[in-house]
Design an enzyme around this catalytic site. Structure first.
Site, mmCIF file in Angstrom:
data_model
loop_
_atom_site.group_PDB
_atom_site.id
_atom_site.type_symbol
_atom_site.label_atom_id
_atom_site.label_comp_id
_atom_site.label_asym_id
_atom_site.label_seq_id
_atom_site.Cartn_x
_atom_site.Cartn_y
_atom_site.Cartn_z
ATOM 1 N N GLU A 1 0.875 -1.217 -0.033
ATOM 2 C CA GLU A 1 -0.179 -0.103 0.090
ATOM 3 C C GLU A 1 0.909 1.228 -0.031
ATOM 4 O OE1 GLU A 1 -2.854 -0.456 2.932
ATOM 5 O OE2 GLU A 1 -3.420 1.897 3.011
ATOM 6 N N GLY A 2 2.003 1.424 0.771
ATOM 7 C CA GLY A 2 2.778 2.594 0.720
ATOM 8 C C GLY A 2 3.287 2.887 -0.520
ATOM 9 N N HIS A 3 3.840 1.783 -1.150
ATOM 10 C CA HIS A 3 4.300 2.256 -2.691
ATOM 11 C C HIS A 3 3.068 2.879 -3.448
ATOM 12 C CE1 HIS A 3 6.902 -1.345 -1.783
ATOM 13 N NE2 HIS A 3 7.860 -0.205 -1.916
ATOM 14 N N GLN B 1 16.892 7.556 4.996
ATOM 15 C CA GLN B 1 17.065 7.563 3.504
ATOM 16 C C GLN B 1 16.558 8.803 2.905
ATOM 17 O OE1 GLN B 1 16.150 3.796 1.133
ATOM 18 N NE2 GLN B 1 14.226 4.908 0.629
ATOM 19 N N VAL C 1 1.702 5.750 6.653
ATOM 20 C CA VAL C 1 0.196 5.587 6.422
ATOM 21 C C VAL C 1 0.364 4.367 7.859
ATOM 22 C CG1 VAL C 1 -1.395 4.059 5.229
ATOM 23 C CG2 VAL C 1 0.400 5.234 4.075
ATOM 24 N N ARG D 1 6.488 -5.980 6.999
ATOM 25 C CA ARG D 1 6.858 -6.789 8.163
ATOM 26 C C ARG D 1 5.837 -7.160 9.101
ATOM 27 N NH1 ARG D 1 12.732 -4.363 8.438
ATOM 28 N NH2 ARG D 1 13.759 -5.594 7.006
HETATM 29 O O1 PAF Z 1 13.454 2.263 -0.300
HETATM 30 C C1 PAF Z 1 13.412 1.425 -1.094
HETATM 31 O O2 PAF Z 1 12.751 0.484 -1.553
HETATM 32 C C2 PAF Z 1 15.221 1.337 -1.591
HETATM 33 O O3 PAF Z 1 15.934 1.884 -1.104
HETATM 34 C C3 PAF Z 1 15.236 2.335 -3.022
HETATM 35 C C4 PAF Z 1 14.775 3.834 -2.728
HETATM 36 C C5 PAF Z 1 14.083 1.853 -3.979
HETATM 37 C C6 PAF Z 1 16.506 2.280 -3.706
HETATM 38 O O4 PAF Z 1 16.744 0.852 -4.028
#
Ligand code: PAF
Length: 287
Positions: A35-37, A153, A176, A187
């Site tokens: 869902e996050g993606h 990140q 979310v 997870r």
């Molecule tokens: O957050 C992620 O899924 C990964 O670190 C990314 C930003 C796609 C880089 O491989």
């Protein structure tokens, strides 16, 4: 929706889009979408003419004892999920396509990468920057989308973009959460019934720390109270729990205006991360 596996074809599509004056939104992922993606893709859809989602399990961000080989991969499933949210292009290259040669040149994430999650994953953020820099160039994106769940990140990528003048905007999408506050994560399925009952204490502890800090301006006291809450409400083990300035990830001073509260906690066998970004006056959603 088109699935592209080669850099040459991606560049061709990007060139055409640019000639047509279209804006491009990039959603970098390692696939096995959740869902996050899809929330990131949705946001990208609303703000750009073309949405490119990369699906690439990047070997250079995995340590030697990490799960690169066993990382879940299912392109067909990902395509079925990505198409309805309006992704135009899936870029799913092979490792050989992305890294055909090694000239020994590396991008090194700096000081920001040595703490929090980086402390236990040396080299991880160097690998993230390597792949993200390539994806930024290849997609010529106007905007790239990342989840605030991975706040460290995002902070490191923002630093690279700022310091190396990448011509794109980093868009950060809020975490979310489940109704009880637990941050959504792939997870969470590993949590036992008991773990699941305990897990919301992580988010509660972040709120406790934030309230305490805004009241007393005492970092140690805020962290101590939050840790006490986790220890009392769970059988978990805290990996880290820190209040830092954001996005530079330094110790908080009187001058700090943006704060990051970040934690990683083992609940049972599952390592859960969560964070909160706030200003002097309260939590902010977009950073
Ligand atoms: O957050 C992620 O899924 C990964 O670190 C990314 C930003 C796609 C880089 O491989």
């Amino acid at each position: 929706m088109e699935v592209i596996k080669t850099i040459a074809l991606l560049k061709k599509r990007v060139k055409k889009a640019k000639l047509d004056g279209k804006t491009i939104g990039l959603v970098p992922t390692m696939g096995y979408l959740h869902e996050g993606h899809l929330t990131l893709a949705n946001e990208a859809r609303q703000e750009n003419d073309i949405v490119i989602m990369s699906i690439f399990v990047n070997p250079t961000q995995f340590g030697p004892n990490e799960d690169f080989e066993s990382y879940p991969r299912d392109l067909e499933r990902d395509c079925k999920l990505a198409e309805p949210v309006g992704v135009d292009i899936i870029f799913a290259p092979s490792v050989e396509e992305m890294y055909p040669t090694d000239g020994g040149i590396a991008i090194r994430a700096g000081r920001q990468s040595e703490i929090l999650c980086g402390a236990s994953r040396p080299g991880h953020f160097d690998g993230v920057l390597q792949v993200v820099a390539k994806l930024f160039h290849l997609s010529e994106a106007d905007r790239a989308y990342f989840g605030q769940k991975d706040a460290q990140q995002v902070a490191i990528i923002q630093t690279m973009v700022r310091d190396y003048n990448f011509p794109l905007q980093i868009r950060t999408i809020p975490i979310v959460r489940e109704k009880d506050g637990l941050a959504k994560s792939s997870r969470n399925v590993y949590l036992t019934e008991q773990d699941r009952k305990e897990a919301p204490a992580i988010y509660e502890s972040l709120n406790i720390a934030k309230e305490e800090y805004l009241l007393s301006r005492n970092v140690d006291k805020a962290i101590e109270l939050a840790a006490k809450h986790i220890n009392e409400k769970t059988n978990g083990r805290i990996d880290y729990l820190q209040l830092l300035s954001y996005p530079d990830l330094k110790s908080v001073t009187d001058e700090t205006t943006h704060f990051l509260l970040a934690t990683a906690v083992y609940i049972g066998k599952t390592r859960l991360i969560d964070n909160m970004i706030f200003l002097n006056k309260g939590v902010i959603q977009h950073v």
